[in-house]
Design an enzyme around this catalytic site. Sequence first.
Site, mmCIF file in Angstrom:
data_model
loop_
_atom_site.group_PDB
_atom_site.id
_atom_site.type_symbol
_atom_site.label_atom_id
_atom_site.label_comp_id
_atom_site.label_asym_id
_atom_site.label_seq_id
_atom_site.Cartn_x
_atom_site.Cartn_y
_atom_site.Cartn_z
ATOM 1 N N ASP A 259 0.829 -1.205 0.000
ATOM 2 C CA ASP A 259 0.000 0.000 0.000
ATOM 3 C C ASP A 259 0.868 1.262 0.000
ATOM 4 O O ASP A 259 1.677 1.478 0.913
ATOM 5 C CB ASP A 259 -0.887 -0.077 1.264
ATOM 6 C CG ASP A 259 -2.016 0.933 1.250
ATOM 7 O OD1 ASP A 259 -2.018 1.818 0.380
ATOM 8 O OD2 ASP A 259 -2.887 0.832 2.127
ATOM 9 N N ASP A 322 -10.504 4.134 -1.255
ATOM 10 C CA ASP A 322 -11.151 3.169 -0.361
ATOM 11 C C ASP A 322 -12.664 3.195 -0.525
ATOM 12 O O ASP A 322 -13.306 4.223 -0.251
ATOM 13 C CB ASP A 322 -10.791 3.486 1.091
ATOM 14 C CG ASP A 322 -9.325 3.224 1.361
ATOM 15 O OD1 ASP A 322 -8.563 3.004 0.390
ATOM 16 O OD2 ASP A 322 -8.929 3.229 2.538
HETATM 17 C C1 GLA Z 1 -5.439 2.325 2.786
HETATM 18 C C2 GLA Z 1 -5.961 1.177 1.937
HETATM 19 C C3 GLA Z 1 -6.994 0.387 2.720
HETATM 20 C C4 GLA Z 1 -6.388 -0.122 4.018
HETATM 21 C C5 GLA Z 1 -5.800 1.034 4.809
HETATM 22 C C6 GLA Z 1 -4.987 0.558 5.996
HETATM 23 O O1 GLA Z 1 -6.413 3.268 3.062
HETATM 24 O O2 GLA Z 1 -6.490 1.651 0.743
HETATM 25 O O3 GLA Z 1 -7.486 -0.692 1.949
HETATM 26 O O4 GLA Z 1 -5.398 -1.065 3.715
HETATM 27 O O5 GLA Z 1 -4.926 1.817 4.011
HETATM 28 O O6 GLA Z 1 -4.446 1.610 6.724
#
Ligand code: GLA
Length: 524
Positions: A259, A322
């Site tokens: 990520d 997200d």
């Molecule tokens: C980002 C990702 C999410 C999750 C969070 C964790 O926002 O897109 O899917 O993994 O980080 O902190």
Amino acid sequence: MLTRREATLISTFVVWALGMQCPVAFGQSLLDMRTPKAPPIPHINGPKVYGARPGHPFLYRIPCTGTRPIHFSAMGLPSSLKLDETSGIISGTTPDVPGEYATTLEAANSLGNVSRQFKIVVGDQLGLTPQMGWNDWYSYYEHPTESDIREAADAMIKSGMADYGYQFVDIDDAWARKPGSSDPQLEGPARNADGDILSNARFPNMGGLTEYIHSLGLKAGIYSGPGPLTCAKFEASYGHEDADARQFSKWGFDLLKYDWCSYGTVVKSPGLPEFQEPYRKMSSLLEKQNRDIVLNICQYGMGEVWKWGRKIGGMSWRTTGDLGAVKGGSLPGFYSVGFANAALDAYAGPGGWNDPDYILIGTVGDANDINLPAKPTHLTQGEQYSYMSMWSLMAAPLFFSGEMTKLDDFTLNVLCNSEVIDIDQDSLGRQAKVVRKTPQEFVLAKPLDDGSVAVGLFNLSTEPLTISVPWSDVERSGTLMVRDVWRHESIGAFANGFSSQVPAHDVALVRISPQRTLPVSPAR
Ligand code: GLA
């Protein structure tokens, strides 16, 4: 005079048939359970093609419904693999010689038996069909513990999800130490003297955890990022990529979600090379490990990742931000994420998938206030069927992210429909094309391996609508059979096209086939 076996078969069938598709009253609302109850005779689910690298550990639990005990067998299994006949778990080492190993899986119980083709493709591609599993983020956010993950793995078996092909049990953010934290569970040096990353006190035994997940025939996923810190400000992999890839492999993980998060502090104004570089680096390090580790690229679609995610070694790439944080307007958030992802069909295929984020139904946390307790989804039943239909038509990775210990019958009926999952897992690996998008209607069509085509007719309006699909829109002609995929029922033969009355914010998901290739439900 009936034999005892015939009598058992008939009575079991009657009990099963009575339990099928009856609307179930729950409190005030009527539950519209569309998925027929799994029949008592075995039915094998999941992918028909499976990629693995040569000479690596192999683990696959045959997803199979039906009354246990079930006796499993496999014809044509490479000699380096063995099948546990009771659990249906295939394990061992993949052959050293790349190639296609055509296997026939068989499952039998006292009521009958069934077989299914399963081709193991030993080569350099993983993820020949979209990954399926569970990810903890929307259930536990910054507070997951090892026992939460173990319970989730247990629930994947007990709920029957694993019998439909759900396989990965993924830890998201917040398993590592948190630099600067004074929380006794998170504090302490993030790495040991050798530079190896350390888990926090909530995860006392990572190796033991993956061993447990594997003992169930399931796979384990972990999370990190190319920046110094994860999104929740826990230790990440910047400057330690090599050590982390080795550690994730040594611990026994099968998937890494990587990520972007704080990588923006490393590269101030990234262009394409900077977007690609950290993922290229991690994918080549993962490839060097002596186990198969799926790489899920998570950077929210920057630099049009769908155009290059596969080239730099990703097996899936998040195409948007997200989903849980998207504030819906007249339609809930999954629709807009789905519309954006649906436009990217040209880039998905075996080995690399567009990832529009998780299936957020059941009891699920609120991404806009992660401290609130998880609550039952606010999505209507029709919206939940639409969500799952859209993701399956888009050949999206299917990761549920609600609480595994609070799975209810309705949520399972949405997540676990064998014919819906067959569409997602289809071997051809094509993502549906957008046939029509108007303010009221959204129509997707996904060509399938057997020559049939899956079509989703989505009603985006607040009134019931009749939605049509002429055969010419899905490159078909003549008289074709139409099957209701959710209910496992043949609707009939139709010339020129098909129309369906679709309730508001709901879907008709059909499979259109020449009669000879019409899939036959195991029960009918
Ligand atoms: C980002 C990702 C999410 C999750 C969070 C964790 O926002 O897109 O899917 O993994 O980080 O902190």
